[in-house]
Each structure stands twice: as C-alpha cells, then as structure tokens.
Design an enzyme around this catalytic site. Structure first.
Site, PDB file in Angstrom:
ATOM      1  N   LYS A 167       0.853  -1.197   0.000  1.00  0.00           N
ATOM      2  CA  LYS A 167       0.000   0.000   0.000  1.00  0.00           C
ATOM      3  C   LYS A 167       0.884   1.241   0.000  1.00  0.00           C
ATOM      4  O   LYS A 167       1.647   1.463   0.931  1.00  0.00           O
ATOM      5  CB  LYS A 167      -0.928  -0.009   1.225  1.00  0.00           C
ATOM      6  CG  LYS A 167      -1.824   1.230   1.317  1.00  0.00           C
ATOM      7  CD  LYS A 167      -2.896   1.087   2.385  1.00  0.00           C
ATOM      8  CE  LYS A 167      -3.680   2.372   2.577  1.00  0.00           C
ATOM      9  NZ  LYS A 167      -4.723   2.267   3.612  1.00  0.00           N
TER      10      LYS A 167
ATOM     11  N   ASP B 133     -13.495   4.912   9.951  1.00  0.00           N
ATOM     12  CA  ASP B 133     -13.938   4.771   8.557  1.00  0.00           C
ATOM     13  C   ASP B 133     -14.389   3.328   8.350  1.00  0.00           C
ATOM     14  O   ASP B 133     -14.058   2.676   7.371  1.00  0.00           O
ATOM     15  CB  ASP B 133     -12.786   5.120   7.610  1.00  0.00           C
ATOM     16  CG  ASP B 133     -13.266   5.629   6.248  1.00  0.00           C
ATOM     17  OD1 ASP B 133     -14.488   5.830   6.074  1.00  0.00           O
ATOM     18  OD2 ASP B 133     -12.409   5.812   5.364  1.00  0.00           O
TER      19      ASP B 133
END
Ligand code: ADP
Ligand code: MG
Length: 378
Positions: free
Chosen positions: A123, A228
């Site tokens: 990532k 989130d």
C-alpha cells in the site's frame, strides 16, 4: 490499472540513490532544493551530482522547477516510491512487483512478491498535496516545515497504519498480517477475499452484523475507533470472516469527538446492512457499551508514532481541525532557525544514516518506527 513502474529500480547506482536521498533530505527545509545544496548533502566522493540530477530528472524521479526565489529540484511521487521500494527490496521483504489491485481514496494498492514468491500487498500512501496548501497559507511560520508536507504526511500515514495494524494483529484482531513498512509504503499479507462492498449475499447476515458491531465495541474497549468502518474498509475472506483494513484515520476514544466517530462507524454498518441485505436489527451498540480495557493509542504513541505526528496527520486528512489541534505549538515555534552549514552537516549525517538503514538487510519495520520519529518532520 497497470503494473507498478519499477523498470529503473535495478539500474540505479548507489550514487544515484545517494543523490535522490539527498534531495529527499533537502526537502525537509526547502520546497525546491538547489543543486549546489544537493551536492553538499550528497557529498559524493568524486563529485558529479549535477550529472546525476539531470539523469534522475530524465527518469522522472525528480523535477527541476523555477521557484519564486530560486530554482531547484523536487522529489516526485515516483522518486519517493523508488526510495521506499529500494529499501524494501534491499531488506529482502519484496523481490518482485505485480499489478495494481486497488485505488483507494488516499493510496495505491499493488500485489508484490517476496523472495519465496508468495504474493503480498503493497500500500503506497499518497497524501497531502492539497490539504497542506491551506495550512501553509494560514501559518507562515510553518512554511518551511510544510515544504515537503506530502512526503511527511504520506510517511506518517504509513507509519501510523503499520503501528496500529501490528498492535491490533498482536491482540488477535482480524486485520491483515503486517510485514514491514518504509517511508510511505506498508507491506502486509494479502487478504484472500473481497471488499464487503462487492458482496451481495452472505450465509448468515445476522452473524456478520453482530460480528462487526462486536468489533467496533472491542476496538473501543482498547481505546480506539476505526473512524472509517464501512463496506470499503472491511473485507470478507473466502470462508466468510470479516477483516478490517485501512487505519490512518483511527482516533482515540479520548478524542473530543469520539462519540460522534463511534456512532458514525456504527451507523455506516447499519445503513449498509439495511441497503444491501434488507437487514435491520433492534440492537446496535452505543458509546456507553465500551468498557475500557487498555489504551492502544497510548501504546502506539510510545512505540514511535508520536502525539505530534498524530495531530499533524489528523489535521492533514481533515479528521481534526487546526483549532482543536492547537495548544502544543510552543515547542515548534521556539525552534531556532538553523544556519546553512549546520543544516548541511545535519542532513549529510541523515543521508548517511538513511543509506545505512535502507541497505540493512536485517532491519524490519518495528524498530524503524522509533528511528524515523527521531528525525524531525519537515
Ligand atoms: P485507502 O486508504 O486508500 O482507502 P485501503 O487500505 O482501504 O486504502 O485499500 C484500498 C483497497 O485495496 C481495498 O478496498 C481493498 O480492495 C484493497 N486492499 C487493501 N489492503 C488489502 C489486503 N491486505 N489484501 C487484499 N486487498 C487489499
Ligand atoms: Mg479504504
């Protein structure tokens, strides 16, 4: 979505990386780093930084730009990627590069391979080009710190993600297995499964709903809120178990708006289950259901992800306003402006240290968290 561009990685020499690292260091204090400064910081044995700088520009690892006051070099996203990927390949964590599998809000996700050919997940955090411009306008005295804010923000975002993923993993939470990180790159195991947003049917909707709500409460009891927690940041493994991903925005249950963040996570799941599966439960947790057992946020900050980094990151990604984050500005303000010769000496030392770290085959992310926090943010 293609392959990650690493064609140049193996052709770059030690000196090329030294010069690239010198620009990275120079960007701590300069929006554009003058060529002469790069030369001084890199201090190549036989000189010739200018020729290398031109080559690095040709390969788009740097750009040369005309500024208002002077001209100089700027590290590109690709240049920063190369520095991190070089470090991760030197350590033997990554040895091959594959396809992009995702574009998140603030990241690019790729499959990479380790030395045994096992696939891993890379990532690349990409933050801060816009948010900090706003910040910079407001705070002139911070301008030099924010010159390379995208580098700083992307780096602390990855640092935070790795620190939390590791802390959660060690405590048995269903998160990807963290492997390592460097700069703005996090390496973790690939989750065998799909993001929940792509799932239209599950065997036991009620079980999954309860499982996710329990996770939110359990995170809370460890002192943290995901922030989130939705169908894009939850994956479902092929055997139907949820895995939580994406941690840069996590906040402490001590945050001034903790209850709002907590309920937002709860409501995201309720809304999704109603929409997607037509499922509604009478039961959902509230902030009062948290029984505080330990403080992960405190433990993580002790392991190298400092309070200041946390504040800068939350402001940078817009979770927290500057007003809320103010209060401990004094130590920043009182920083003496450094003279150029001291600066060069400092940066030269940093370059040497970073080159050693980047080439150290044994260093893994856990210890690095501490060392990268000891170098001042830009
Ligand atoms: P962002 O912060 O940009 O939202 P995420 O961490 O949510 O990035 O990742 C974006 C997407 O990449 C996810 O929705 C998922 O599809 C994929 N992804 C992320 N981590 C993994 C992983 N460990 N294994 C498999 N896929 C992943
Ligand atoms: Mg995400």
């Amino acid at each position: 979505m293609g392959k990650i561009n690493v064609t140049m990685l193996r052709y770059l020499s030690k000196e090329d990386f030294r010069v690239l690292t010198a620009v990275e260091m120079g960007m701590k204090n300069h929006e554009l780093v003058p060529g002469s400064l790069v030369g001084s910081i890199a201090s190549l044995r036989h000189g010739g930084a200018h020729k290398i700088l031109r080559e690095l520009c040709k390969h788009r690892l740097l750009t040369y730009e005309r500024g208002r006051h002077y001209d100089g070099y700027r590290l590109t996203n690709l240049g920063y990627d190369y520095l991190a990927l070089k470090a991760l390949t030197s350590r033997g964590v990554v040895s091959s590069f594959g396809n992009q599998i995702g574009v998140g809000k603030e990241s690019n996700i790729y499959v990479v391979g380790n030395e045994d050919g096992e696939p891993l997940c890379l990532k690349l955090h990409r933050l801060g080009r816009t948010c900090f411009r706003r910040l910079r306008e407001k705070r002139d005295y911070h301008a030099h710190r924010n010159a390379a804010s995208w580098i700083y923000l992307s780096r602390i975002s990855a640092t935070k993600e790795f620190a939390y993923m590791k802390a959660l993993y060690d405590r048995g939470f269903p998160v990807p297995t963290p492997i390592d990180f460097n700069r703005h790159c996090v390496i973790m195991k690939l989750v065998d499964g799909s993001p929940l947003c792509q799932i239209n049917e599950v065997d036991d909707v009620e079980w999954l709903y309860d499982e996710l709500m329990n996770l939110i409460v359990k995170l809370g009891s460890y002192g943290v809120i995901h922030g989130d927690f939705n169908e894009f940041n939850l994956m479902l493994t092929d055997d139907g178990k949820p895995v939580v991903i994406d941690f840069p925005q996590m906040v402490s249950t001590n945050h001034a708006n903790a209850e709002m963040f907590f309920m937002r996570d709860v409501n995201c799941i309720r809304d999704f289950f109603r929409r997607r599966f037509g499922y509604e439960s009478e039961f959902h947790p509230t902030f009062k259901d948290i029984t505080r057992e330990s403080a992960l946020d405190v433990e993580v900050s002790a392991s190298g992800f400092t309070k200041q980094m946390e504040k800068d990151l939350l402001v940078g990604i817009g979770v927290q306003s500057e007003e809320e984050s103010d209060g401990e500005e004094a130590d920043i303000d009182s920083e003496e402006p450094v003279s150029e010769s001291i600066e060069i000496e400092e940066l030269r030392k940093h370059v040497n240290q970073i080159i050693i770290e980047d080439e150290d085959k044994t260093r893994k992310g856990t210890s690095q968290a501490v060392s990268s926090s000891s170098t001042a943010p830009p």
